[in-house]
Design a protein around this motif. Structure first.
Motif, mmCIF file in Angstrom:
data_model
loop_
_atom_site.group_PDB
_atom_site.id
_atom_site.type_symbol
_atom_site.label_atom_id
_atom_site.label_comp_id
_atom_site.label_asym_id
_atom_site.label_seq_id
_atom_site.Cartn_x
_atom_site.Cartn_y
_atom_site.Cartn_z
ATOM 1 N N THR A 1 0.829 -1.199 0.000
ATOM 2 C CA THR A 1 0.000 0.000 0.000
ATOM 3 C C THR A 1 0.868 1.255 0.000
ATOM 4 O O THR A 1 0.584 2.214 -0.725
ATOM 5 N N VAL A 2 1.919 1.258 0.793
ATOM 6 C CA VAL A 2 2.836 2.403 0.824
ATOM 7 C C VAL A 2 3.598 2.519 -0.485
ATOM 8 O O VAL A 2 3.713 3.611 -1.072
ATOM 9 N N ALA A 3 4.127 1.412 -0.968
ATOM 10 C CA ALA A 3 4.988 1.428 -2.150
ATOM 11 C C ALA A 3 4.263 1.942 -3.385
ATOM 12 O O ALA A 3 4.845 2.679 -4.192
ATOM 13 N N THR A 4 2.995 1.555 -3.560
ATOM 14 C CA THR A 4 2.265 2.039 -4.733
ATOM 15 C C THR A 4 2.104 3.555 -4.681
ATOM 16 O O THR A 4 2.168 4.226 -5.717
ATOM 17 N N ARG A 5 1.925 4.099 -3.497
ATOM 18 C CA ARG A 5 1.770 5.547 -3.363
ATOM 19 C C ARG A 5 3.066 6.287 -3.668
ATOM 20 O O ARG A 5 3.050 7.353 -4.285
ATOM 21 N N LEU A 6 4.187 5.736 -3.244
ATOM 22 C CA LEU A 6 5.469 6.378 -3.527
ATOM 23 C C LEU A 6 5.818 6.297 -5.015
ATOM 24 O O LEU A 6 6.351 7.251 -5.589
ATOM 25 N N ALA A 7 5.532 5.147 -5.635
ATOM 26 C CA ALA A 7 5.769 5.017 -7.076
ATOM 27 C C ALA A 7 4.929 6.039 -7.838
ATOM 28 O O ALA A 7 5.413 6.715 -8.754
ATOM 29 N N TRP A 8 3.670 6.150 -7.470
ATOM 30 C CA TRP A 8 2.764 7.116 -8.098
ATOM 31 C C TRP A 8 3.227 8.544 -7.842
ATOM 32 O O TRP A 8 3.195 9.394 -8.744
ATOM 33 N N ALA A 9 3.714 8.817 -6.636
ATOM 34 C CA ALA A 9 4.198 10.165 -6.308
ATOM 35 C C ALA A 9 5.390 10.556 -7.163
ATOM 36 O O ALA A 9 5.587 11.738 -7.472
ATOM 37 N N ALA A 10 6.198 9.547 -7.565
ATOM 38 C CA ALA A 10 7.382 9.820 -8.380
ATOM 39 C C ALA A 10 7.066 9.872 -9.869
ATOM 40 O O ALA A 10 7.968 10.066 -10.683
#
Length: 342
Positions: free
Chosen positions: A113-122
């Motif tokens: 859940t965290v990783a998808t948000r960081l990938a999307w943020a980048a």
């Protein structure tokens, strides 16, 4: 070759181990592709989407992520079918609007859940993932092949990840053979995987989706993150483990023009009990090596635009406690600074 029958038992054990390793490496494969997912390669039908620069850095909502609040899942949910792909227990449910969701149980629910948000943020494309602390699924079968112990009476579930399933998956992409390999954005994605200690970079964790006439490329399985830099035993040290993430090495070596990251790292030796899988992961180490310093720094500068509150929101969305949110965020922010200093 002449063998000395008087050699000590220790030497014989060493010879045996070396022989096993040599045989295993000779038969190991560089990629572990799923039979059901074709590789999408040089597909000229429509445009390909891999990365796009966000225009809303200051307001990008890392709590709700790519799907936003509008797509937040709501029940009641009804069981559809079990999914036996991958290592985590999963199954598909349907909500009252007819939307299908893939439910993932176990260790990978929070870190993904965290990783998808960081990938999307980048700027990378990512699945619409939501963490749900408590939910109930109607029509659960009496027995599942995996994860039965995680399901309570009446289909009660706790601490799960729901991934929206309204996109059409058309196949997978390979790290080393995709058209955008060796681009700045490709190197940035390798850096991002090292940043979050995602060591499970098998090609079959990369998905291609069809959206109208466009092909969307993304890493669709990010659950083996925020733990050790490589697969360990027991597995709960390798992902979603604050102590492992805090103490794992991030940057392995800095050269004049390139940087080597620790992740994806070599599995611990106990993983040699499955030699083929062990050497497959050894072959993945190159994905964290020889990353151009300028490209790694570029990724760091992108993520440095995020505020501490936005980064904390990504962990808050995954159900971490206030103390865990602060601790994970500190490690991540420290690593981002290390990238911007390259």
């Amino acid at each position: 070759m002449i063998l000395n029958v008087k050699q000590s038992p220790r030497k014989w054990r060493r010879i045996f181990v070396l022989a096993v390793l040599a045989a295993a490496e000779a038969t190991a494969v560089a990629a572990d592709r799923p039979k059901e997912a074709p590789t999408v390669q040089n597909d000229t039908g429509g445009s390909a989407l891999f990365w796009s620069e966000p225009s809303d850095w200051a307001t990008r909502d890392l709590y709700y992520g790519p799907g936003g609040k509008a797509h937040e899942p709501h029940g009641p949910f009804t069981f559809e079918k079990e999914d036996l792909n991958g290592s985590s227990p999963k199954f598909v449910v349907r909500d009252p609007d007819g939307v299908k969701w893939k439910v993932k149980l176990g260790l990978e629910a929070r870190p993904e859940t965290v990783a998808t948000r960081l990938a999307w943020a980048a700027g990378y494309h990512a699945n619409e993932d939501y963490f749900v602390r408590d939910m109930r699924v109607e029509g659960m079968p009496a027995h599942l092949h995996r994860g039965q112990r995680l399901i309570g009476p009446g289909g009660a579930l706790h601490n799960v990840r729901l991934k929206r399933e309204d996109e059409k998956k058309i196949g997978i992409w390979q790290w080393d053979r995709v058209d955008f390999a060796r681009s700045r954005q490709w190197n940035g994605l390798r850096t991002l995987m090292a940043l979050i200690d995602n060591w499970d970079l098998k090609d079959d964790n990369n998905s291609v989706y069809r959206e109208d006439s466009q092909r969307v490329y993304m890493v669709s399985d990010l659950g083996a993150s925020f733990g050790a830099a490589g697969k360990t035993f027991p597995i709960n040290l390798a992902k979603d483990n604050l102590n492992s993430y805090t103490h794992s090495k991030f940057i392995r070596r800095i050269g004049p023009d390139t940087v080597d990251f620790q992740a994806p790292g070599r599995p611990t030796l106990i993983c040699l009990m499955n030699p083929k899988a062990y050497f497959m992961r050894v072959h993945l180490e190159h994905l964290g090596r020889n990353v151009p310093r300028a490209d790694a720094k570029w990724l760091g500068e992108l993520l440095a635009r995020l505020s501490p509150a936005q980064i904390q929101d990504a962990f808050r969305a995954a159900g971490y406690s206030p103390d865990e949110i602060q601790a994970f965020s500190r490690v991540l922010e420290k690593r981002i600074v290390m990238l911007t200093d390259l």
